[in-house]
Design a protein around this motif. Structure first.
Motif, PDB file in Angstrom:
ATOM      1  N   THR A 119       0.836  -1.207   0.000  1.00 50.88           N
ATOM      2  CA  THR A 119       0.000   0.000   0.000  1.00 50.88           C
ATOM      3  C   THR A 119       0.867   1.252   0.000  1.00 50.88           C
ATOM      4  O   THR A 119       0.582   2.220  -0.717  1.00 50.88           O
ATOM      5  CB  THR A 119      -0.922  -0.009   1.225  1.00 50.88           C
ATOM      6  OG1 THR A 119      -1.771  -1.147   1.157  1.00 50.88           O
ATOM      7  CG2 THR A 119      -1.784   1.240   1.271  1.00 50.88           C
ATOM      8  N   ALA A 120       1.933   1.237   0.807  1.00 56.89           N
ATOM      9  CA  ALA A 120       2.841   2.391   0.834  1.00 56.89           C
ATOM     10  C   ALA A 120       3.523   2.582  -0.522  1.00 56.89           C
ATOM     11  O   ALA A 120       3.736   3.716  -0.962  1.00 56.89           O
ATOM     12  CB  ALA A 120       3.885   2.206   1.937  1.00 56.89           C
ATOM     13  N   ILE A 121       3.842   1.484  -1.190  1.00 51.94           N
ATOM     14  CA  ILE A 121       4.485   1.592  -2.511  1.00 51.94           C
ATOM     15  C   ILE A 121       3.522   2.200  -3.521  1.00 51.94           C
ATOM     16  O   ILE A 121       3.901   3.083  -4.306  1.00 51.94           O
ATOM     17  CB  ILE A 121       4.969   0.202  -2.965  1.00 51.94           C
ATOM     18  CG1 ILE A 121       6.145  -0.256  -2.095  1.00 51.94           C
ATOM     19  CG2 ILE A 121       5.377   0.228  -4.433  1.00 51.94           C
ATOM     20  CD1 ILE A 121       6.599  -1.671  -2.374  1.00 51.94           C
ATOM     21  N   ILE A 122       2.262   1.748  -3.525  1.00 54.09           N
ATOM     22  CA  ILE A 122       1.266   2.324  -4.432  1.00 54.09           C
ATOM     23  C   ILE A 122       1.106   3.815  -4.153  1.00 54.09           C
ATOM     24  O   ILE A 122       1.018   4.640  -5.072  1.00 54.09           O
ATOM     25  CB  ILE A 122      -0.079   1.595  -4.293  1.00 54.09           C
ATOM     26  CG1 ILE A 122       0.046   0.144  -4.770  1.00 54.09           C
ATOM     27  CG2 ILE A 122      -1.173   2.303  -5.073  1.00 54.09           C
ATOM     28  CD1 ILE A 122       0.309  -0.008  -6.243  1.00 54.09           C
TER      29      ILE A 122
ATOM     30  N   THR B  44       4.342  10.268  -6.930  1.00 50.89           N
ATOM     31  CA  THR B  44       5.344  10.632  -7.939  1.00 50.89           C
ATOM     32  C   THR B  44       4.680  11.038  -9.244  1.00 50.89           C
ATOM     33  O   THR B  44       5.083  12.018  -9.892  1.00 50.89           O
ATOM     34  CB  THR B  44       6.299   9.451  -8.170  1.00 50.89           C
ATOM     35  OG1 THR B  44       6.940   9.109  -6.942  1.00 50.89           O
ATOM     36  CG2 THR B  44       7.348   9.804  -9.206  1.00 50.89           C
ATOM     37  N   VAL B  45       3.637  10.298  -9.631  1.00 48.14           N
ATOM     38  CA  VAL B  45       2.925  10.631 -10.874  1.00 48.14           C
ATOM     39  C   VAL B  45       2.310  12.011 -10.780  1.00 48.14           C
ATOM     40  O   VAL B  45       2.410  12.827 -11.719  1.00 48.14           O
ATOM     41  CB  VAL B  45       1.850   9.565 -11.165  1.00 48.14           C
ATOM     42  CG1 VAL B  45       0.949  10.020 -12.310  1.00 48.14           C
ATOM     43  CG2 VAL B  45       2.505   8.238 -11.520  1.00 48.14           C
ATOM     44  N   ILE B  46       1.663  12.320  -9.658  1.00 49.14           N
ATOM     45  CA  ILE B  46       0.973  13.604  -9.552  1.00 49.14           C
ATOM     46  C   ILE B  46       1.969  14.756  -9.476  1.00 49.14           C
ATOM     47  O   ILE B  46       1.685  15.870  -9.940  1.00 49.14           O
ATOM     48  CB  ILE B  46       0.009  13.592  -8.350  1.00 49.14           C
ATOM     49  CG1 ILE B  46      -1.162  14.538  -8.624  1.00 49.14           C
ATOM     50  CG2 ILE B  46       0.687  13.975  -7.059  1.00 49.14           C
ATOM     51  CD1 ILE B  46      -2.311  14.382  -7.666  1.00 49.14           C
TER      52      ILE B  46
ATOM     53  N   ASN C 172      -5.527   8.943 -13.030  1.00 47.36           N
ATOM     54  CA  ASN C 172      -6.383   7.763 -13.100  1.00 47.36           C
ATOM     55  C   ASN C 172      -5.891   6.786 -14.170  1.00 47.36           C
ATOM     56  O   ASN C 172      -5.993   5.563 -14.001  1.00 47.36           O
ATOM     57  CB  ASN C 172      -7.820   8.185 -13.378  1.00 47.36           C
ATOM     58  CG  ASN C 172      -8.809   7.068 -13.128  1.00 47.36           C
ATOM     59  OD1 ASN C 172      -8.734   6.381 -12.118  1.00 47.36           O
ATOM     60  ND2 ASN C 172      -9.728   6.870 -14.056  1.00 47.36           N
ATOM     61  N   ASP C 173      -5.358   7.317 -15.273  1.00 47.42           N
ATOM     62  CA  ASP C 173      -4.774   6.440 -16.293  1.00 47.42           C
ATOM     63  C   ASP C 173      -3.597   5.651 -15.714  1.00 47.42           C
ATOM     64  O   ASP C 173      -3.453   4.440 -15.975  1.00 47.42           O
ATOM     65  CB  ASP C 173      -4.307   7.266 -17.491  1.00 47.42           C
ATOM     66  CG  ASP C 173      -5.468   7.878 -18.263  1.00 47.42           C
ATOM     67  OD1 ASP C 173      -6.600   7.378 -18.112  1.00 47.42           O
ATOM     68  OD2 ASP C 173      -5.249   8.862 -18.998  1.00 47.42           O
ATOM     69  N   ALA C 174      -2.759   6.341 -14.955  1.00 50.47           N
ATOM     70  CA  ALA C 174      -1.629   5.646 -14.328  1.00 50.47           C
ATOM     71  C   ALA C 174      -2.127   4.603 -13.326  1.00 50.47           C
ATOM     72  O   ALA C 174      -1.568   3.505 -13.223  1.00 50.47           O
ATOM     73  CB  ALA C 174      -0.712   6.654 -13.632  1.00 50.47           C
ATOM     74  N   ALA C 175      -3.199   4.937 -12.595  1.00 49.92           N
ATOM     75  CA  ALA C 175      -3.764   3.980 -11.651  1.00 49.92           C
ATOM     76  C   ALA C 175      -4.294   2.739 -12.371  1.00 49.92           C
ATOM     77  O   ALA C 175      -4.143   1.612 -11.895  1.00 49.92           O
ATOM     78  CB  ALA C 175      -4.875   4.643 -10.831  1.00 49.92           C
ATOM     79  N   ASP C 176      -4.919   2.931 -13.528  1.00 50.69           N
ATOM     80  CA  ASP C 176      -5.429   1.786 -14.295  1.00 50.69           C
ATOM     81  C   ASP C 176      -4.286   0.870 -14.728  1.00 50.69           C
ATOM     82  O   ASP C 176      -4.427  -0.365 -14.709  1.00 50.69           O
ATOM     83  CB  ASP C 176      -6.197   2.281 -15.523  1.00 50.69           C
ATOM     84  CG  ASP C 176      -7.522   2.928 -15.148  1.00 50.69           C
ATOM     85  OD1 ASP C 176      -7.996   2.695 -14.017  1.00 50.69           O
ATOM     86  OD2 ASP C 176      -8.070   3.688 -15.976  1.00 50.69           O
TER      87      ASP C 176
END
Length: 708
Positions: free
Chosen positions: A394-397, A403-405, A423-427
């Motif tokens: 969870t900490a890694i996610i 980092t993406v944001i 959200n694209d990166a999350a997918d």
């Protein structure tokens, strides 16, 4: 044909039959029969009940002949049967013959009143059955049931140990203590037995039947013996032997027990409890030592026997497994919390015209994050997010999303576009997890996260906000009021819903407070009202307001952890900004250089920075005149960085090119990139802005016009 109505032979009516029957009952019955006269004195007992019993009890009042736990209640019971004639069946009584040593036994008693043919009361007949072993077995079964129900329901070592002593006391023990290796409590791997004598154990749980005895223990000359205290096991004691050979042992306790001189702490406990029997059981797992359980029995309870050892061992195995699971969880939680802390910003960085503060409440969840990102044009991005779950993954996610944001924020995108790309990166992260082998535990764990992203512009005094499955922000005006905030809610990250994200622009007065918080703090209207009340104190600092929010939380209301980020809005000081409207012709670059030089000299900027800024402005304005469309605007902002912005209404962005040796142009943006610390293009509703940032050396004295 039934013979139920056949006449009884005359020989069967002979009184000799009654006498033979009574004699046989009182000489051969395995049930203890007691005949009591109307004064409740024992007049006859069955001979098989106890060979020496008759001499000790006949002629004595029943409550004088026997030592009972509740003599008054037993006397009233017998008297009620004598008075009413209503029998009592299978009543459990604890007691023993007064002259017999040892603990009380358990008896099942049935009492009838005896009347003669004329109805006169002759006394009582009490049938007594020794059910001591049955009651012991029942007590063990109850202990086992309580243990299985209470132990193992928590991933906290202290809670697991407390569940053990609560299951043991009362019933199986009169006093119980659990000690766990200090390193195990911190999540370390337990050492293999035998345990070295210098390894410290920490008292994790304590429970006793007698509160007075507990107060006596706690009221000793020092704190030793209390929960949380540590000790090293003295040599040549049952405790040291149990963690040496990893075997339980029963110890009879009396004043002459020799090893008590080496263990004064235990001696004080035994004296306070008047304990007579001790059962020591090591907590072990696969040869590794996790701790020690000490069970005491006091006057009124039987000494421990071999059957108790068997039960205590099975209980210790169950508890050891639960402690080991809790230890592994604690270690994973410590690692995940450490990763989470390392992935978060070390502090709440202040923007050009905004002050921020935050509080991160620790908990099981390791996916809470916040961020304050400095953007071009004196703007500041405020971010709070939450990944559901706990543990290292969870900490890694969380770190990946943060980092993406941060990268998306640097592109100067609108908040709704930032969340769409996030959200694209999350997918993609979800697809990677779904592609794991079915045997991988992560394959079965779904991902869920939320995020709120806002950008504050001090020149327009607005904050543009978008949210993905996250609670709306709270706004507190400078006067302490809380205006309504309406921010459209977008789908959560990792959700199947692909609805678009929307933004809302909040108009904020200078000195307003903007609060972003995770869902644990804004779970309902009552919690939102509580936070608004805590923040309606404009005279306090932001950190005091953050702490005030925490102080209003009910105890243990956020076990999964939470985060809150506060921002107090401001404006760029007028003497820190300069803006010029420029003509769209070839003379404009020269005019811009002159304007910039004069202003930078007035700000007492060093000559080297002035020359570099002149060149940067010349190239940016030249690019806007050649390729942009009017109107043109030049703006300088002085803060920790010197920002240059050239605005025009063309949506076309220039690109950096590497000019060839024979080319006469094409080096403008390349020169800008070499002179500026950062540079880029920002799009808006009415065109674009080319911007640069340069580090400004600190002034050598305090004579400057403003403090930077």
């Amino acid at each position: 044909m039934s013979d139920a109505g056949a006449p009884v032979p005359a020989s069967m009516k002979d009184d000799g039959l009654d006498a033979a029957l009574l004699d046989r009952l009182f000489t051969q019955s395995v049930v203890g029969l007691h005949v009591l006269d109307p004064q409740l004195r024992v007049v006859r007992i069955s001979s098989l009940a106890n060979a020496d019993l008759a001499e000790q009890v006949i002629g004595r009042h029943f409550t004088d002949a026997y030592h009972l736990d509740r003599p008054d209640a037993a006397g009233k019971l017998l008297q009620r049967v004598l008075d009413t004639g209503e029998p009592v069946h299978d009543r459990l009584i604890h007691g023993r013959i007064k002259s017999a040593p040892g603990p009380n036994l358990s008896y099942l008693v049935t009492v009838f009143r005896l009347n003669d043919k004329q109805g006169r009361i002759l006394g009582l007949l009490a049938a007594v059955v020794d059910v001591t072993e049955r009651e012991k077995a029942r007590t063990r079964a109850m202990y086992r049931a309580r243990l299985l129900k209470g132990v193992g329901r928590s991933l906290d070592v202290a809670t697991t140990c407390q569940a053990l002593v609560e299951a043991a006391v009362p019933g199986f023990a009169d006093f119980a203590a659990v000690e766990v290796l200090d390193d195990v409590l911190r999540g370390a791997d337990p050492p293999m037995g035998p345990l070295r004598p210098d390894v410290p154990l920490r008292r994790a749980a304590l429970r006793g039947v007698s509160r007075a005895a507990l107060r006596g223990i706690e009221g000793g000359g020092d704190r030793t013996g209390l929960v949380g205290d540590t000790r090293r096991l003295p040599a040549h004691t049952p405790f040291a032997l149990a963690v040496s050979d990893l075997q339980p042992r029963i110890v009879a306790l009396d004043a002459d027990t020799p090893w008590l001189t080496a263990d004064p702490q235990t001696a004080r406990v035994i004296r306070a409890l008047e304990a007579h029997s001790l059962l020591v059981v090591p907590l072990k797992l696969h040869g590794a030592v996790l701790g020690l359980v000490s069970l005491y029995r006091c006057p009124g309870s039987d000494p421990y026997d071999e059957n108790d050892i068997t039960l205590a061992q099975s209980a210790a195995v169950h508890v050891a497994l639960s402690i080991d699971n809790a230890r592994r969880y604690e270690r994973d939680h410590v690692i995940a919390s450490t990763v989470q802390r390392r992935l978060l910003p070390p502090g709440s960085g202040a923007g050009v015209a905004v002050d921020t503060a935050h509080v991160l409440l620790p908990g099981r969840n390791s996916g809470c994050w916040f961020d304050t990102i400095r953007l071009s044009g004196a703007r500041t991005a405020l971010v709070v997010g939450d990944v559901a779950g706990h543990g290292l993954q969870t900490a890694i996610i969380m770190g990946q999303l943060r980092t993406v944001i941060q990268s998306l924020a640097g592109l100067d995108l609108e908040p709704d576009e930032v969340l769409a790309r996030l959200n694209d990166a999350a997918d993609r992260l979800a697809d990677e997890r779904a592609a794991l082998p079915p045997g991988d535990s992560l394959h079965r764990e779904s991902l869920k996260a939320s995020c709120i992203y806002g950008v504050y512009d001090p020149f327009t005094r607005t904050c543009t906000v978008a949210r993905a499955g996250h609670p709306a922000p709270i706004v507190i005006a400078p006067d302490g009021s809380a205006p309504a905030v309406d921010v459209p809610e977008g789908p959560s990250l990792f959700a199947a819903d692909s609805a678009p994200f929307a933004t809302a622009t909040l108009e904020l007065r200078e000195g307003s407070i903007l609060a972003f918080a995770t869902g644990a703090l804004l779970s309902d209207d009552a919690s939102a009202t509580r936070i608004r009340s805590a923040l309606a104190r404009p005279d306090r600092t932001l950190q005091e307001l953050c702490d005030g929010v925490v102080y209003t939380l009910p105890g243990d209301s956020v076990p999964d952890g939470a985060a809150i980020l506060l921002a107090r809005t401001g404006a760029v000081p007028p003497d820190h900004v300069a803006t010029w409207e420029l003509a769209h012709d070839r003379t404009t670059p020269a005019i811009a250089r002159t304007l910039v030089r004069d202003r930078l000299v007035g700000w007492e900027i060093d000559d080297k920075t002035v020359e570099a800024t002149e060149l940067i402005v010349s190239e940016l304005v030249t690019n806007a005149v050649r390729y942009g469309t009017p109107p043109l605007q030049l703006r300088l902002i002085l803060d920790r960085f010197l920002t240059c912005e050239v605005h025009d209404s063309s949506p076309v962005a220039p690109h950096l090119r590497h000019a060839r040796t024979v080319d006469e142009g094409g080096r403008g943006l390349f020169i800008v990139s070499q002179l500026a610390t950062h540079w880029g293009t920002r799009y808006g509703r009415h065109g674009k802005a080319l911007w640069t940032e340069q580090e400004v050396p600190a002034p050598s004295d305090e004579a400057g016009p403003t403090a930077r």
